[in-house]
Design an enzyme around this catalytic site. Structure first.
Site, PDB file in Angstrom:
ATOM      1  N   ASP A 292      14.951 -19.253  15.826  1.00  0.00           N
ATOM      2  CA  ASP A 292      14.477 -19.660  17.136  1.00  0.00           C
ATOM      3  C   ASP A 292      14.873 -18.550  18.126  1.00  0.00           C
ATOM      4  OD1 ASP A 292      13.336 -20.960  19.230  1.00  0.00           O
ATOM      5  OD2 ASP A 292      14.325 -22.866  18.892  1.00  0.00           O
TER       6      ASP A 292
HETATM    7  C1  BGC Z   1      12.084 -23.022  21.457  1.00  0.00           C
HETATM    8  C2  BGC Z   1      11.082 -23.003  20.342  1.00  0.00           C
HETATM    9  C3  BGC Z   1       9.938 -22.084  20.677  1.00  0.00           C
HETATM   10  C4  BGC Z   1      10.486 -20.712  20.987  1.00  0.00           C
HETATM   11  C5  BGC Z   1       9.426 -19.692  21.323  1.00  0.00           C
HETATM   12  C6  BGC Z   1      12.481 -21.624  21.894  1.00  0.00           C
HETATM   13  O1  BGC Z   1      13.261 -21.636  23.044  1.00  0.00           O
HETATM   14  O2  BGC Z   1      13.229 -23.732  21.029  1.00  0.00           O
HETATM   15  O3  BGC Z   1      10.636 -24.309  20.077  1.00  0.00           O
HETATM   16  O4  BGC Z   1       9.026 -22.047  19.630  1.00  0.00           O
HETATM   17  O5  BGC Z   1      11.358 -20.807  22.087  1.00  0.00           O
HETATM   18  O6  BGC Z   1       8.867 -19.917  22.542  1.00  0.00           O
END
Ligand code: BGC
Length: 737
Positions: A292
């Site tokens: 993530d």
């Molecule tokens: C979130 C994810 C997301 C990623 C990309 C993160 O902060 O937890 O769910 O896919 O950002 O935007």
């Protein structure tokens, strides 16, 4: 003439030779006729250490609209980068960057462009939590296919979706992003979305690669706060969180994202057991895992790595193949390999995984997104139809005292509340390229619906929060004139989603106070509630005659909401998450374990039962369930078992009914939930008609349970199959371990 013919033949032979020759010279990885594995192996064998490392990094391109992750504008994106998050919807920007990757690098490896396409791209659908209330996975699959097409045509190859985190704490803002509190429900909708996004062929220019997230247990975040610790025993990991992932991996998902949470001392981003032991080794997943955003670097504040380099080492060795915005792999992976802290074999494995997905997406053959107009891509009539249908089926009628709804005889309707004319808040969080101006407000929907039937009066009454009651007066004035008062309340879009936890799931006091004032007039009060989480409604429930939970219904929501209020549409949604009586009950969910003293241990100050249970949802008609009919009373190995229930529409209007099939295993070597959903089916039943709902039971899958190592077993004994308040017993005669 003859000579000319000979010359021509010679030329033809020479050119054939040339083609064979150039085909021979062409590297295997560029030959679309070869298998993906041959191409991957060939390409990896040609790559330098630096080139390999760069494949495992993701930066961003375009302007981020996620307030939690403001991307540094990367002006100088290296052409060798493996992946980019693509914030633009103009294929041109992508193509320009891709051209550099294809033409200015030694091997010409295309970039894979990812983006959060969560509940639609431009055609914004209801939030996932609402989608699950439709109990219509086929429709969800269609919605995901539309989102995929809009995204792919805009330059996106890969979505960070579906989120299949079982979530039981409404305070956690991210409950809105998943399919609710039940493992089976998350599994079914997870599989449906993967199939919708990916289709049968990732390379046909319409599909995109999916990404299961957040692997795993993120929904268990303590007290509903985001990014925090999660205490998850191995037993709970397996019996509550794994199923959606296991099923969606089996369905062929291309990628997964590691989650932010620390799982009982080992953050998932450094968790070898889940990433490698289970996902890659046991389940044999051959795509890749992306971290993530910042999750690798966050191993430092989480207390398991001293610096970014050690974080890179831990995450990589655990099984995270791609670094999303940590600058950990690009800066350190090469050195870690040279120092022998990361093996070359593992590096090659990760690179292979990324390349495999790129080959499957057809990026080597078609790296560029064809130009098209927005009109050709977005908001197509068929896409809007699906959007409307999905919001219709996801709306849940929670309460309908004395058939307050539908509003058949009202000639003057007061439409009050801060949500009535809002477009933006109906979209919810993660609206991708959605635009507020595309959304049909509740007020617009009602106006269209009641045209020629009733006169509407409008007052906002108050804002979503704050203490300003100056609008109450106008609200009361118009309500006095009306036959019915429709109050549109709820949450702002940014109150749910990532980094959007709330200490209470009640609506701000000002909204409740508005209803108190309106209730005094003695008119029927109908609440339309838009939110990204279950709400605490015990006070509002007493003040209203009918409650319609419309969730964040997306751009088409206003129409079906109005259709239900007017009676053109019969509501059919049922809850995918429990509505607690009050926030203090959390966690409260239907599939809890039995108490040692079920008759005791109640709260002294509030009821112990939730206000609205999982699967609750009313209709304008009545359905009568007949007796359950089972094909056998006792079953042994290899036996088939099926159960049927007849359901009759005994009311005055056609309606759709979802039958939920639960099981219960009251005595087991590992205690089990009091009820477990194992199957559901939705059918349209016309007035007076009886439909048979059937559940074909695979004994091990349905009655079996899982231990803390993920071994599935089936024990001898009595099992119950439950539909509504009906229950039958089946004895299982054979066990398997
Ligand atoms: C979130 C994810 C997301 C990623 C990309 C993160 O902060 O937890 O769910 O896919 O950002 O935007």
């Amino acid at each position: 003439m003859k000579n000319r013919k000979i010359a021509f033949l010679l030329l033809l032979a020479a050119s054939c030779n040339l083609t064979t020759q150039s085909k021979k010279d062409q590297p295997v990885y560029k030959d679309a006729g070869r298998s993906v594995e041959e191409r991957v192996n060939d390409l990896v064998s040609r790559m330098t250490l630096d080139e390999k490392v760069m494949q495992l990094n993701q930066y961003t391109l375009g302007r981020s609209d996620n307030a939690n992750n403001m991307a540094d504008p990367v002006n100088d994106i290296p052409a060798e980068i493996g992946s980019l998050i693509y914030f633009s919807s103009n294929p041109d920007l992508r193509n320009r960057l891709q051209k550099r990757a294809m033409e200015e690098t030694r091997l010409g490896i295309p970039v894979i462009f990812g983006y959060d396409v969560i509940h639609g791209y431009r055609t914004v659908y209801p939030i996932s939590l609402a989608q699950a209330c439709s109990w219509n996975p086929e429709l969800v699959k269609q919605a995901c296919a539309v989102a995929a097409q809009e995204a792919r045509m805009s330059g996106v190859d890969w979505t960070f979706s579906p989120m299949i985190d079982v979530a039981r704490d409404g305070r956690w803002g991210r409950v809105s992003e998943g399919y609710g509190e039940d493992p089976y429900t998350n599994a079914v909708f997870g599989v449906a979305s993967v199939k919708g996004y990916q289709g049968n062929d990732l390379s046909n220019g319409k599909n995109i690669a999916a990404c299961l997230k957040h692997y795993i247990g993120y929904g268990a975040s303590e007290a509903g706060r985001d990014y925090v610790y999660t205490e998850i025993s191995r037993q709970t990991l397996w019996d509550t969180y794994m199923l959606p992932y296991e099923e969606s991996v089996k369905a062929g998902v291309a990628t997964l994202m590691s989650s932010f949470n620390d799982i009982s001392g080992t953050p998932s981003t450094a968790n070898h057991y889940i990433l490698t032991g289970i996902l890659k080794q046991r389940w044999g997943h051959d795509g890749f895992v992306v971290s993530d955003w910042g999750a690798i670097a966050q191993l430092c504040p989480q207390g398991v790595a001293k610096d970014n380099k050690e974080a890179a080492q831990k995450a990589f060795n655990a099984g995270v193949d791609m670094d999303m915005m940590n600058r950990a792999y690009d800066n350190h992976l090469g050195d870690l390999v040279k120092e022998g802290k990361v093996s070359e074999e593992l590096l090659n494995d990760a690179v292979r995984r990324v390349l495999r997905v790129k080959f499957r997406l057809g990026l080597f053959e078609n790296p560029y997104t064809p130009q098209s107009t927005e009109k050709e891509r977005f908001l197509l009539p068929q896409s809007l139809k699906i959007a409307e249908q999905l919001s219709e089926e996801s709306i849940v009628l929670l309460k309908n005292e004395n058939n307050t709804l539908p509003l058949k005889n009202a000639s003057k309707i007061a439409v009050i509340g801060p949500m009535a004319k809002s477009q933006w808040h109906l979209l919810g969080s993660w609206r991708a390229q959605g635009k507020a101006e595309d959304a049909i407000t509740v007020y617009d929907g009602l106006e269209r619906e009641f045209k020629d039937k009733a006169k509407l009066f409008y007052a906002a009454g108050c804002d979503f929060d704050g203490e300003d009651k100056s609008g109450f007066k106008k609200a009361v004035t118009i309500a006095k004139e009306a036959d019915a008062v429709v109050v549109c309340l709820g949450e702002k879009a940014q109150w749910s989603g990532e980094n959007a936890s709330r200490s209470t799931i009640a609506l701000p006091q000002i909204q409740e106070e508005l209803v108190i004032e309106l209730k005094k007039l003695g008119k029927p009060v109908i609440l339309l509630l838009s939110s990204g989480r279950p709400l605490e409604l015990n006070r509002l429930e007493k003040l209203s005659n009918a409650i319609l939970q419309i969730w964040q219904p997306g751009i088409a929501g206003g129409n079906p909401v109005a259709g239900i209020v007017a009676g053109r549409i019969n509501p059919s949604g049922k809850l995918s998450i429990t509505f607690p009586y009050s926030t203090g009950q959390i966690p409260v969910y239907y599939n809890h374990r039995q108490s040692a003293r079920p008759h005791q241990g109640k709260y002294q100050d509030i009821p112990s039962a939730p206000l609205y249970e999982f699967a609750h949802g009313l209709s304008y008609t009545t359905f009568e369930y007949g007796d359950l009919k089972q094909s056998a009373l006792k079953v042994g190995k290899g036996d088939k078992l099926s159960i049927e229930v007849p359901v009759t529409n005994t009311g005055n209007i056609d309606g759709m009914e979802t039958v939920h099939w639960f099981i219960c295993d009251p005595v087991s070597s590992i205690s089990r939930p009091v009820k477990e959903l194992k199957h559901f089916e939705k059918q349209m039943i016309k007035v007076g008609e009886t439909k048979i709902f059937r559940f074909e039971i695979d004994l091990e899958k349905v009655f079996g349970f899982v231990d803390g190592e993920g071994n599935r077993f089936l024990e001898l004994g009595d099992y119950y199959i439950i539909v509504k308040d009906k229950k039958v017993k089946v004895e299982v005669l054979t066990e398997t371990f």
